[in-house]
Design an enzyme around this catalytic site. Sequence first.
Site, short mmCIF file in Angstrom:
data_model
loop_
_atom_site.label_atom_id
_atom_site.label_comp_id
_atom_site.label_asym_id
_atom_site.label_seq_id
_atom_site.Cartn_x
_atom_site.Cartn_y
_atom_site.Cartn_z
N HIS A 36 35.62 47.86 36.43
CA HIS A 36 36.00 46.63 35.73
C HIS A 36 36.69 46.94 34.39
O HIS A 36 37.73 46.37 34.07
CB HIS A 36 34.74 45.78 35.52
CG HIS A 36 34.93 44.65 34.56
ND1 HIS A 36 35.69 43.54 34.86
CD2 HIS A 36 34.49 44.47 33.29
CE1 HIS A 36 35.69 42.72 33.81
NE2 HIS A 36 34.96 43.26 32.85
N HIS A 41 40.34 45.71 32.19
CA HIS A 41 40.66 45.53 30.77
C HIS A 41 41.74 46.45 30.22
O HIS A 41 42.59 46.02 29.44
CB HIS A 41 39.40 45.75 29.91
CG HIS A 41 38.41 44.64 30.01
ND1 HIS A 41 38.61 43.41 29.42
CD2 HIS A 41 37.20 44.57 30.62
CE1 HIS A 41 37.57 42.63 29.66
NE2 HIS A 41 36.70 43.30 30.39
N GLU A 92 38.06 37.52 30.02
CA GLU A 92 37.39 37.83 31.30
C GLU A 92 37.95 37.03 32.48
O GLU A 92 38.11 37.57 33.56
CB GLU A 92 35.88 37.59 31.20
CG GLU A 92 35.14 38.55 30.27
CD GLU A 92 35.20 40.01 30.70
OE1 GLU A 92 35.63 40.33 31.82
OE2 GLU A 92 34.82 40.86 29.86
N SER A 98 39.58 42.94 38.32
CA SER A 98 38.81 44.10 38.78
C SER A 98 38.00 43.81 40.04
O SER A 98 37.24 44.66 40.50
CB SER A 98 37.86 44.58 37.68
OG SER A 98 36.87 43.60 37.44
#
Length: 311
Positions: free
Chosen positions: A177, A182, A222, A241
Site C-alpha cells: 500500500h 502512496h 487515501e 494499492s
Amino acid sequence: NAIAQASTASGAATSTSQRILSIQDVDNGQILGFGADLAEDHPGFHDPAYKQRRTWLAELAKTHRIGTPIPDVAYSPDEVATWDAVLEELSELLPQHACREYLRCLPLFDFRKGKVPQLEEMNAVLRATTGWSVRPVAGLMHPRHFLGGLAFKHFHSTQYMRHPSKPSYTPEPDVVHELIGHVPLLADPDYARLIQSIGLASLAADDKQIWHLTKVYWYTVEFGVVREGDQVKAFGAGILSSYGELAHMASGGAALERLDPFQPQPRMSYKDGFQKRYFVLDSFAEGSELLRSYAASLALPESLRGDASVA
Ligand code: NLE
Ligand code: FE2
C-alpha cells in the site's frame, strides 16, 4: 502510511500543548493500532510465523532516527510472492483507472516482480524530484504526529507485508500500500503540495481539528478521486494499492461527491470493506488551493474564523 482513527486515541496523551515545530518533534514510536498486535479478525491472527515477523519489523521501525539511513528489510520468498501477486493484479487496472500524474511518476520507480523495493530506494527518487522522504513506522501513529510529518515532507511508511491469504485487499496499510499507493505520487509537484497542505494545517490545529483533518486526509490522500475530462480517476492510495478497491471504483460501485474540507466529514472506516463513496477533486491544483485556504482558516484566531474579509 499509518494514521489513526478517531477515538482509538485512548491513553494517547498527545494534545495541542505538545506543538510540532520540526520533524524532530514527530514521534513514530507511539503506535495506536495496526502494529504487531493483530486483532482476532485479522487474516494473520492464527499464523504465529506471520505475527513473529510483524513484531520483528515493528521493533525495527521504532529504532529509526531522523537523518540516519533506513536499514533494508530482507523480504522472504513468501513475502516476495505476495508482492508479485499484487503487482500482477494491479498492472491490469492501473493504466486505465489511475490518474495521469500517478501514471507519469510510476516509471521513475523500479517496481518489478521478484523484489520488494526498499524505502531508501524510494527516497533516492523522491530526493531528486520533490524533496520528500519516507520513514519507517511500526503501525498507526497518533494523527497529530503523522500529519505533522507531512508538513515537513516526511511520509511515515510501514514495511511489513500483507497476509498472503488476501493479496487483493487488506484493511490496514502495508508495504505494498505504501509503495504502490502512496510513493509514486509523492514525486509529483502538484500532489506533493496538496498532501503537504494537510500537514501544514495540522500544525495549527487543535485536537478537534486534528480529527477533522484526519478525515480530510482519508477522503483525499487515501480514497480521493480526480476528474479527467468526463472520467474519474483514482489518486487515493487506498484505491491504487488494492485490486479489489480499484475494481470497485472502476465499476462505479460507490457514490461520488465533491470534497468540501470546511464541512464535517463522514465517519471513516477501516473495517467495512470497500468505500461507499469517494470525494472528487477537479484537479490537484484546485484541491491544494482548497486545502490551503482551509489551513489558513485554522491559523486565524478563533474570533476571526469565518470572517471572509480576513480569510
Ligand atoms: N485497502 C488497501 C489495500 O488493500 O491496499 C489498504 C488501505 C490502507 C488504508
Ligand atoms: Fe495510506
